[in-house]
Motif scaffolding. Structure first.
Motif, PDB file in Angstrom:
ATOM      1  N   ASN A  13       0.419  -1.285   0.272  1.00  0.00           N
ATOM      2  CA  ASN A  13      -0.070  -0.057  -0.044  1.00  0.00           C
ATOM      3  C   ASN A  13       0.669   1.581   0.058  1.00  0.00           C
ATOM      4  N   SER A  14       0.195   2.307  -0.512  1.00  0.00           N
ATOM      5  CA  SER A  14       1.119   3.587  -0.073  1.00  0.00           C
ATOM      6  C   SER A  14       1.205   4.349   1.683  1.00  0.00           C
ATOM      7  N   ALA A  15       2.313   4.286   1.356  1.00  0.00           N
ATOM      8  CA  ALA A  15       3.146   4.742   2.737  1.00  0.00           C
ATOM      9  C   ALA A  15       3.703   4.284   3.230  1.00  0.00           C
ATOM     10  N   VAL A  16       3.682   2.755   3.486  1.00  0.00           N
ATOM     11  CA  VAL A  16       4.397   1.783   4.063  1.00  0.00           C
ATOM     12  C   VAL A  16       5.573   1.697   4.207  1.00  0.00           C
ATOM     13  N   GLY A  17       6.677   2.312   3.082  1.00  0.00           N
ATOM     14  CA  GLY A  17       7.723   2.609   3.152  1.00  0.00           C
ATOM     15  C   GLY A  17       8.351   2.198   1.940  1.00  0.00           C
ATOM     16  N   LYS A  18       7.750   1.370   1.393  1.00  0.00           N
ATOM     17  CA  LYS A  18       9.157   0.836   0.404  1.00  0.00           C
ATOM     18  C   LYS A  18       9.655   1.768  -0.606  1.00  0.00           C
ATOM     19  N   SER A  19       9.691   3.343  -0.710  1.00  0.00           N
ATOM     20  CA  SER A  19      10.408   3.926  -1.888  1.00  0.00           C
ATOM     21  C   SER A  19      11.489   4.363  -0.828  1.00  0.00           C
ATOM     22  N   THR A  20      11.505   4.571  -0.018  1.00  0.00           N
ATOM     23  CA  THR A  20      12.339   5.338   1.503  1.00  0.00           C
ATOM     24  C   THR A  20      13.540   3.704   2.135  1.00  0.00           C
ATOM     25  N   LEU A  21      12.668   2.386   2.214  1.00  0.00           N
ATOM     26  CA  LEU A  21      13.314   1.337   2.250  1.00  0.00           C
ATOM     27  C   LEU A  21      14.716   1.161   0.576  1.00  0.00           C
ATOM     28  N   LEU A  22      13.857   1.362  -0.191  1.00  0.00           N
ATOM     29  CA  LEU A  22      14.611   0.661  -1.486  1.00  0.00           C
ATOM     30  C   LEU A  22      15.699   2.113  -1.584  1.00  0.00           C
ATOM     31  N   GLN A  23      16.052   3.036  -1.154  1.00  0.00           N
ATOM     32  CA  GLN A  23      16.794   4.193  -1.188  1.00  0.00           C
ATOM     33  C   GLN A  23      17.898   3.842   0.154  1.00  0.00           C
ATOM     34  N   MET A  24      16.684   3.790   0.812  1.00  0.00           N
ATOM     35  CA  MET A  24      17.853   3.414   2.572  1.00  0.00           C
ATOM     36  C   MET A  24      18.785   2.248   1.801  1.00  0.00           C
ATOM     37  N   TYR A  25      17.826   1.278   0.747  1.00  0.00           N
ATOM     38  CA  TYR A  25      19.250   0.478   0.566  1.00  0.00           C
ATOM     39  C   TYR A  25      20.168   0.793  -0.781  1.00  0.00           C
ATOM     40  N   VAL A 121       8.469  -8.034   4.556  1.00  0.00           N
ATOM     41  CA  VAL A 121       8.853  -7.265   5.096  1.00  0.00           C
ATOM     42  C   VAL A 121       8.265  -5.974   5.740  1.00  0.00           C
ATOM     43  N   GLY A 122       8.446  -5.906   7.189  1.00  0.00           N
ATOM     44  CA  GLY A 122       8.010  -4.799   7.979  1.00  0.00           C
ATOM     45  C   GLY A 122       8.764  -4.197   8.585  1.00  0.00           C
ATOM     46  N   THR A 123       7.915  -2.554   7.543  1.00  0.00           N
ATOM     47  CA  THR A 123       8.489  -1.331   7.917  1.00  0.00           C
ATOM     48  C   THR A 123       8.214  -1.162   9.467  1.00  0.00           C
ATOM     49  N   LYS A 124       9.172   0.152  10.089  1.00  0.00           N
ATOM     50  CA  LYS A 124       8.332   1.575  10.541  1.00  0.00           C
ATOM     51  C   LYS A 124       9.145   0.487  12.084  1.00  0.00           C
ATOM     52  N   ILE A 125       9.909  -0.236  11.744  1.00  0.00           N
ATOM     53  CA  ILE A 125       9.783  -1.168  13.703  1.00  0.00           C
ATOM     54  C   ILE A 125      10.138  -0.361  14.468  1.00  0.00           C
ATOM     55  N   ASP A 126      10.668   0.601  14.507  1.00  0.00           N
ATOM     56  CA  ASP A 126      11.279   1.730  15.734  1.00  0.00           C
ATOM     57  C   ASP A 126      10.098   2.744  16.510  1.00  0.00           C
ATOM     58  N   LEU A 127       8.881   2.574  15.871  1.00  0.00           N
ATOM     59  CA  LEU A 127       7.677   2.860  15.881  1.00  0.00           C
ATOM     60  C   LEU A 127       6.812   1.365  17.342  1.00  0.00           C
ATOM     61  N   PHE A 145       3.766 -19.139   2.141  1.00  0.00           N
ATOM     62  CA  PHE A 145       4.166 -19.110   1.059  1.00  0.00           C
ATOM     63  C   PHE A 145       5.017 -19.587   0.361  1.00  0.00           C
ATOM     64  N   ASP A 146       6.194 -19.889   0.917  1.00  0.00           N
ATOM     65  CA  ASP A 146       8.150 -19.708   1.230  1.00  0.00           C
ATOM     66  C   ASP A 146       8.510 -18.616   1.031  1.00  0.00           C
ATOM     67  N   PHE A 147       7.823 -17.747   1.284  1.00  0.00           N
ATOM     68  CA  PHE A 147       8.675 -16.345   1.715  1.00  0.00           C
ATOM     69  C   PHE A 147       9.133 -16.362   2.708  1.00  0.00           C
ATOM     70  N   SER A 148      10.716 -15.605   2.478  1.00  0.00           N
ATOM     71  CA  SER A 148      11.445 -14.893   4.011  1.00  0.00           C
ATOM     72  C   SER A 148      10.363 -13.775   4.809  1.00  0.00           C
ATOM     73  N   TYR A 149      11.435 -13.935   5.619  1.00  0.00           N
ATOM     74  CA  TYR A 149      10.063 -12.980   6.404  1.00  0.00           C
ATOM     75  C   TYR A 149      11.160 -11.853   7.267  1.00  0.00           C
ATOM     76  N   VAL A 150      11.217 -11.028   6.994  1.00  0.00           N
ATOM     77  CA  VAL A 150      12.623  -9.669   7.903  1.00  0.00           C
ATOM     78  C   VAL A 150      11.652  -8.278   8.598  1.00  0.00           C
ATOM     79  N   GLU A 151      12.301  -8.014   9.096  1.00  0.00           N
ATOM     80  CA  GLU A 151      11.659  -6.681   9.833  1.00  0.00           C
ATOM     81  C   GLU A 151      11.866  -5.247   9.549  1.00  0.00           C
ATOM     82  N   VAL A 152      12.311  -3.826   9.428  1.00  0.00           N
ATOM     83  CA  VAL A 152      13.214  -3.217   9.560  1.00  0.00           C
ATOM     84  C   VAL A 152      13.056  -1.923  10.062  1.00  0.00           C
ATOM     85  N   SER A 153      13.890  -0.641   9.800  1.00  0.00           N
ATOM     86  CA  SER A 153      13.559   1.091  10.146  1.00  0.00           C
ATOM     87  C   SER A 153      14.443   0.746   9.134  1.00  0.00           C
ATOM     88  N   SER A 154      14.378   1.907   8.447  1.00  0.00           N
ATOM     89  CA  SER A 154      14.622   2.942   7.520  1.00  0.00           C
ATOM     90  C   SER A 154      15.531   4.082   8.396  1.00  0.00           C
TER      91      SER A 154
END
Length: 172
Positions: A13-25, A121-127, A145-154
């Motif tokens: 969805n919008s505003a979940v942090g996709k673009s920020t995560l990509l930019q930071m990476y 990817v779960g974002t904004k774990i700092d909140l 779905f045999d996917f990996s799961y990672v939580e991050v904070s950009s």
């Protein structure tokens, strides 16, 4: 080293942090997007990850898809011929997690029902005080779905590389 090139959809969805995560990476943590501008349809970026143990370079071409509902038809067209999936949700927004199934269905349809490797990817774990989605719930969905799961904070640079490395390992 052998090079593997993969088209990776970045969905959520919008505003979940996709673009920020990509930019930071991609910028190595040097380009935090403080002034948020919603993605229009899709942005394309790429980065090469070297997997020493596999003796391979994985060039991931990321299609950062807009989460705005009025772009879903356009985004659906752009999703074809993908090699990997990155689903992003905001841990403080239960609706963003609930919509992952819709994004999954859209990506699968666009790719002819083909099973693709992916990461959730779960974002904004700092909140922490605002968290609405527990890690176990998201990890169970990823496992289905045999996917990996990672939580991050950009914002705090917590495990930014994790989801990209996990996906690269699935793509080789």
């Amino acid at each position: 080293m052998r090079k593997v090139k993969s088209k990776v959809l970045v969905l959520g969805n919008s505003a979940v942090g996709k673009s920020t995560l990509l930019q930071m990476y991609i910028s190595g943590g040097q380009n935090y997007l403080k002034d948020y501008v919603m993605t229009q349809a899709a942005d394309v970026q790429s980065k090469i990850i070297t997997l020493e143990e596999a003796k391979k370079d994985v060039e991931m071409v990321f299609l950062d898809c807009s989460g705005q509902p009025h772009y879903k038809n356009i985004v659906g067209e752009l999703m074809r011929d993908s090699n990997g999936l990155m689903f992003v949700y905001d841990v403080t927004n239960a609706d963003s997690f609930a919509s992952l199934q819709e994004w999954f269905d859209l990506a699968r349809k666009a790719n002819g029902g083909k099973k693709l490797p992916g990461v959730i990817v779960g974002t904004k774990i700092d909140l922490k005080p605002l968290r609405k989605v527990e890690p176990g719930e998201a990890a169970a969905w990823a496992k289905k779905f045999d996917f990996s799961y990672v939580e991050v904070s950009s914002a705090k640079m917590i495990d930014i590389e994790g989801p990209f490395r996990a996906l690269a390992e699935k793509l080789v």
